[in-house]
Structure formats: structure tokens, C-alpha cells
Design a protein around this motif. Structure first.
Motif, PDB file in Angstrom:
ATOM      1  N   LEU A  29       0.910  -1.247  -0.017  1.00  0.00           N
ATOM      2  CA  LEU A  29      -0.017   0.018  -0.087  1.00  0.00           C
ATOM      3  C   LEU A  29       0.938   1.202  -0.097  1.00  0.00           C
ATOM      4  N   GLY A  30       2.258   1.200   0.273  1.00  0.00           N
ATOM      5  CA  GLY A  30       2.979   2.304   0.264  1.00  0.00           C
ATOM      6  C   GLY A  30       2.815   3.052   1.404  1.00  0.00           C
ATOM      7  N   MET A  31       2.317   2.533   2.568  1.00  0.00           N
ATOM      8  CA  MET A  31       2.453   3.060   3.731  1.00  0.00           C
ATOM      9  C   MET A  31       3.116   2.268   4.857  1.00  0.00           C
ATOM     10  N   SER A  32       3.415   3.171   6.111  1.00  0.00           N
ATOM     11  CA  SER A  32       4.182   2.448   7.281  1.00  0.00           C
ATOM     12  C   SER A  32       3.291   1.465   7.869  1.00  0.00           C
ATOM     13  N   ARG A  33       4.048   0.607   8.488  1.00  0.00           N
ATOM     14  CA  ARG A  33       3.332  -0.536   9.189  1.00  0.00           C
ATOM     15  C   ARG A  33       2.415   0.090  10.391  1.00  0.00           C
ATOM     16  N   SER A  34       3.100   0.945  11.047  1.00  0.00           N
ATOM     17  CA  SER A  34       2.423   1.417  12.131  1.00  0.00           C
ATOM     18  C   SER A  34       1.135   2.314  11.782  1.00  0.00           C
ATOM     19  N   LYS A  35       1.191   2.767  10.648  1.00  0.00           N
ATOM     20  CA  LYS A  35       0.038   3.541   9.932  1.00  0.00           C
ATOM     21  C   LYS A  35      -1.178   2.731   9.655  1.00  0.00           C
ATOM     22  N   TYR A  36      -0.743   1.464   9.121  1.00  0.00           N
ATOM     23  CA  TYR A  36      -1.712   0.504   8.663  1.00  0.00           C
ATOM     24  C   TYR A  36      -2.315  -0.043  10.003  1.00  0.00           C
ATOM     25  N   ASN A  37      -1.367  -0.424  11.105  1.00  0.00           N
ATOM     26  CA  ASN A  37      -1.902  -0.932  12.043  1.00  0.00           C
ATOM     27  C   ASN A  37      -2.858  -0.238  12.783  1.00  0.00           C
ATOM     28  N   ALA A  38      -2.496   1.064  12.814  1.00  0.00           N
ATOM     29  CA  ALA A  38      -3.469   1.914  13.204  1.00  0.00           C
ATOM     30  C   ALA A  38      -5.064   1.921  12.908  1.00  0.00           C
ATOM     31  N   HIS A  39      -4.921   1.779  11.421  1.00  0.00           N
ATOM     32  CA  HIS A  39      -6.382   1.782  10.676  1.00  0.00           C
ATOM     33  C   HIS A  39      -6.811   0.374  11.101  1.00  0.00           C
ATOM     34  N   GLU A  40      -6.242  -0.692  11.170  1.00  0.00           N
ATOM     35  CA  GLU A  40      -6.805  -2.055  11.237  1.00  0.00           C
ATOM     36  C   GLU A  40      -7.066  -2.333  12.748  1.00  0.00           C
ATOM     37  N   ASN A  41      -6.597  -1.625  13.489  1.00  0.00           N
ATOM     38  CA  ASN A  41      -6.961  -1.614  15.027  1.00  0.00           C
ATOM     39  C   ASN A  41      -7.975  -0.462  15.586  1.00  0.00           C
ATOM     40  N   GLY A  42      -8.381   0.046  14.534  1.00  0.00           N
ATOM     41  CA  GLY A  42      -9.584   1.153  15.110  1.00  0.00           C
ATOM     42  C   GLY A  42      -8.950   2.207  15.810  1.00  0.00           C
ATOM     43  N   GLN A  43      -7.681   2.529  15.703  1.00  0.00           N
ATOM     44  CA  GLN A  43      -7.095   3.812  16.321  1.00  0.00           C
ATOM     45  C   GLN A  43      -7.167   5.093  15.500  1.00  0.00           C
ATOM     46  N   THR A  44      -7.589   4.971  14.244  1.00  0.00           N
ATOM     47  CA  THR A  44      -7.586   5.864  13.273  1.00  0.00           C
ATOM     48  C   THR A  44      -9.059   6.284  12.976  1.00  0.00           C
ATOM     49  N   GLN A  45      -9.432   7.855  13.787  1.00  0.00           N
ATOM     50  CA  GLN A  45     -10.623   8.374  13.449  1.00  0.00           C
ATOM     51  C   GLN A  45     -10.534   8.955  12.106  1.00  0.00           C
ATOM     52  N   ASN A  46     -11.804   8.798  11.420  1.00  0.00           N
ATOM     53  CA  ASN A  46     -11.695   9.629  10.226  1.00  0.00           C
ATOM     54  C   ASN A  46     -10.648   9.531   9.265  1.00  0.00           C
ATOM     55  N   PRO A  47     -10.388   8.369   8.995  1.00  0.00           N
ATOM     56  CA  PRO A  47      -9.327   7.864   7.889  1.00  0.00           C
ATOM     57  C   PRO A  47      -8.944   8.843   6.945  1.00  0.00           C
ATOM     58  N   PRO A  48      -7.744   9.268   6.505  1.00  0.00           N
ATOM     59  CA  PRO A  48      -7.660  10.131   5.459  1.00  0.00           C
ATOM     60  C   PRO A  48      -8.170   9.800   4.231  1.00  0.00           C
ATOM     61  N   VAL A  49      -8.393  10.790   3.459  1.00  0.00           N
ATOM     62  CA  VAL A  49      -8.917  10.579   2.022  1.00  0.00           C
ATOM     63  C   VAL A  49      -8.031   9.824   0.994  1.00  0.00           C
ATOM     64  N   ASP A  50      -6.797  10.147   1.294  1.00  0.00           N
ATOM     65  CA  ASP A  50      -5.705   9.413   0.553  1.00  0.00           C
ATOM     66  C   ASP A  50      -5.617   7.916   0.820  1.00  0.00           C
ATOM     67  N   ASP A  51      -5.718   7.616   2.140  1.00  0.00           N
ATOM     68  CA  ASP A  51      -5.603   6.156   2.621  1.00  0.00           C
ATOM     69  C   ASP A  51      -7.005   5.468   2.226  1.00  0.00           C
ATOM     70  N   LEU A  52      -8.179   6.086   2.108  1.00  0.00           N
ATOM     71  CA  LEU A  52      -9.242   5.482   1.746  1.00  0.00           C
ATOM     72  C   LEU A  52      -9.255   4.995   0.334  1.00  0.00           C
ATOM     73  N   ILE A  53      -8.839   6.082  -0.576  1.00  0.00           N
ATOM     74  CA  ILE A  53      -8.779   5.677  -1.744  1.00  0.00           C
ATOM     75  C   ILE A  53      -7.680   4.547  -2.277  1.00  0.00           C
ATOM     76  N   ARG A  54      -6.468   4.784  -1.647  1.00  0.00           N
ATOM     77  CA  ARG A  54      -5.592   3.751  -1.768  1.00  0.00           C
ATOM     78  C   ARG A  54      -5.897   2.339  -1.385  1.00  0.00           C
ATOM     79  N   ILE A  55      -6.594   2.143  -0.404  1.00  0.00           N
ATOM     80  CA  ILE A  55      -6.903   0.928   0.210  1.00  0.00           C
ATOM     81  C   ILE A  55      -8.107   0.404  -0.790  1.00  0.00           C
ATOM     82  N   SER A  56      -9.033   1.374  -1.035  1.00  0.00           N
ATOM     83  CA  SER A  56     -10.345   0.944  -1.887  1.00  0.00           C
ATOM     84  C   SER A  56      -9.717   0.493  -3.263  1.00  0.00           C
TER      85      SER A  56
END
Length: 267
Positions: A29-56
Motif C-alpha cells: 500500500l506504500g504506507m508504514s506498518r504502524s500507520k496501517y496497524n492503526a487503521h486495522e486496530n480502529g485507532q484512526t478516527q476519520n481515515p484520511p481520504v488518500d488512505d481511503l482511496i489507496r486501500i479501496s
């Protein structure tokens, strides 16, 4: 809970479905593991648009479905349909809203889609005014449950059903109920309007369309190209069936003998 209700659980589900580690997926995905881990563990409120598009884009599932659908509750077929461009909010009993017309006693009419209306049906199939303007029929002994519509057929691809027959079909709300090789009218996007074929919804998000007349080769279309499905109920024709030829009688006899032999081998 915010709009990202299923965001974290869906990420974990999709990652494990692909049998990927967080390290591997975050790298792809081109992102750090810690950033992705925060997404997957529900620690990211209101995910950034760039991340939404990239993962989608990576999982080939719309942002809306990633946020609002519990993907783990869907069948493998439905997941493949989503990946092929289907809409998750068009599933189950909420799959499609059908426009119908009713008579003076508030009973559903059976509309007829004449040849001259075929081209416009694809664009207006869910327009109540268009449907209300179609010719209407009533047939005795038609089941009261379900919605029926009559469609004209053209060509000889469905012989022995005669060319030019009018087929009566029942609306299919949930396409998962369609058994393989079911005779259906399928309303398609694009230039085909609708086709009368044996229909099989395949696991890879494709729909196999086969003719009864074996001269015609079967072909596939993406599920996302399908607008409506109507299961065959009966047909009307003015043609009187021709008597079977000697060759047809012989072929039928051979087929019956082969079937008897298969049964004997099983026993």
C-alpha cells in the motif's frame, strides 16, 4: 460510532482473506506498518481520504462498502461481485426496487414490453411512469405471489422455443436464488437491452449466458452489467409445433438408452 463503522474489521478481514501479513500489505500500500496497524486496530478516527482511496483501489471494493458494510457477513460470491464493481447495498431482499403498476383493485398488472419499447426499457425499467404506460395483460391461473412481466423474443437462439414467442417471467429479487442454467430474461446495460438465455451466476463475478440452440456459443458478462433478472414461467406462441423427424425420434431413443445404462452402472 462514526461512519467508519466497519473500517477496521473489514481491513483485517480482507487482509487475512488474502493471507497477507501487516508488513506485506503495508508495503504494497506504500504506507508504514504502524500507520496501517492503526487503521486495522480502529485507532484512526476519520481515515484520511488518500488512505481511503489507496486501500479501496487495492482491494477493488468501494469506499462506501469498506466503511459501512460488514464484509465478513457476506458470501464469497457477493464479495467477488463487489470486487467486480457490484453495489453492496443491492443485495438480499433489498437488491432492487421494482417499478410496477396496479389495477383498480390494487392488484399488480402483468406488463408487456413490446419490441418497440425494448430499446427504452433499459433506461426506464425503474421509472413508474414508463412502466405504467406499457400494455397490460391478465392471464388465468397465474400465481398471485410474485411479479410477472411478458417479454418478446427474437432470433432462433432459444429453439425449440419458437422464434418470436412471448415469454412470461417472474421477477427475481435476489440473484443468489437463481439455480445454474435457469431460463431467464436478463436486462443488461449497454447495447443488448435484454436477452433470453440459460443463466448461471458464477463465483468469479461473471454471468454465463447460454442458448438452448447449441449452434450458438455461450458467453459471459460481468455481474455489474446486469440490471434485472426475470425467471422463465411460460411462453405464448402462434406457431404450431412441427412433428418430430425420424432423426429426432432416433436421437431421443438413443439418449434414453444412454440414461438407462448410466442408471444401471450406478446400481
Amino acid at each position: 460510532m462514526g461512519v467508519e463503522k466497519f473500517w477496521a474489521t473489514n481491513l483485517k478481514f480482507l487482509r487475512t482473506r488474502k493471507k497477507l501479513s501487516q508488513d506485506t500489505l503495508s508495503e504494497q500500500l506504500g504506507m508504514s506498518r504502524s500507520k496501517y496497524n492503526a487503521h486495522e486496530n480502529g485507532q484512526t478516527q476519520n481515515p484520511p481520504v488518500d488512505d481511503l482511496i489507496r486501500i479501496s483501489d487495492y482491494f477493488r471494493i468501494s469506499i462506501d462498502n469498506l466503511l459501512r458494510l460488514d464484509l465478513s457477513a457476506l458470501s464469497a460470491f457477493k464479495l467477488r461481485e463487489l470486487e467486480a464493481g457490484g453495489d453492496g447495498y443491492r443485495s438480499g431482499n433489498q437488491l432492487r426496487v421494482l417499478a410496477v403498476s396496479v389495477d383498480k383493485d390494487d392488484r399488480e398488472n402483468m406488463e408487456y414490453v413490446p419490441v418497440k419499447a425494448k430499446a427504452g426499457y433499459r433506461a426506464a425499467f425503474n421509472d413508474p411512469e414508463f412502466i405504467a404506460a406499457l400494455p397490460k395483460f391478465s392471464l388465468p391461473n397465474l400465481p398471485r405471489s410474485g411479479t410477472f412481466r411478458m417479454f418478446p423474443t427474437t432470433g432462433d437462439s432459444m429453439l425449440p422455443i419458437p422464434e418470436g414467442s412471448d415469454v412470461i417471467c417472474k421477477f427475481v429479487q435476489d440473484w443468489h436464488d437463481v439455480k445454474p442454467a435457469t431460463l431467464c430474461i436478463v436486462v443488461l446495460k449497454g447495447e443488448q437491452d435484454f436477452v433470453f438465455k440459460q443463466v448461471t451466476f458464477e463465483k468469479d463475478g461473471q454471468v454465463l449466458l447460454a442458448s438452448l440452440n447449441k449452434i450458438y456459443e455461450p458467453y459471459r458478462v460481468p455481474v455489474a452489467e446486469v440490471l434485472e433478472v426475470w425467471a422463465f414461467y411460460s411462453y405464448q406462441t402462434r406457431e404450431v409445433p412441427e412433428p418430430e423427424t425420424d432423426m429426432q425420434v432416433m436421437a431421443k431413443a438413443i439418449k434414453e438408452i444412454q440414461e438407462d445404462l448410466r442408471k444401471m452402472k450406478k446400481n
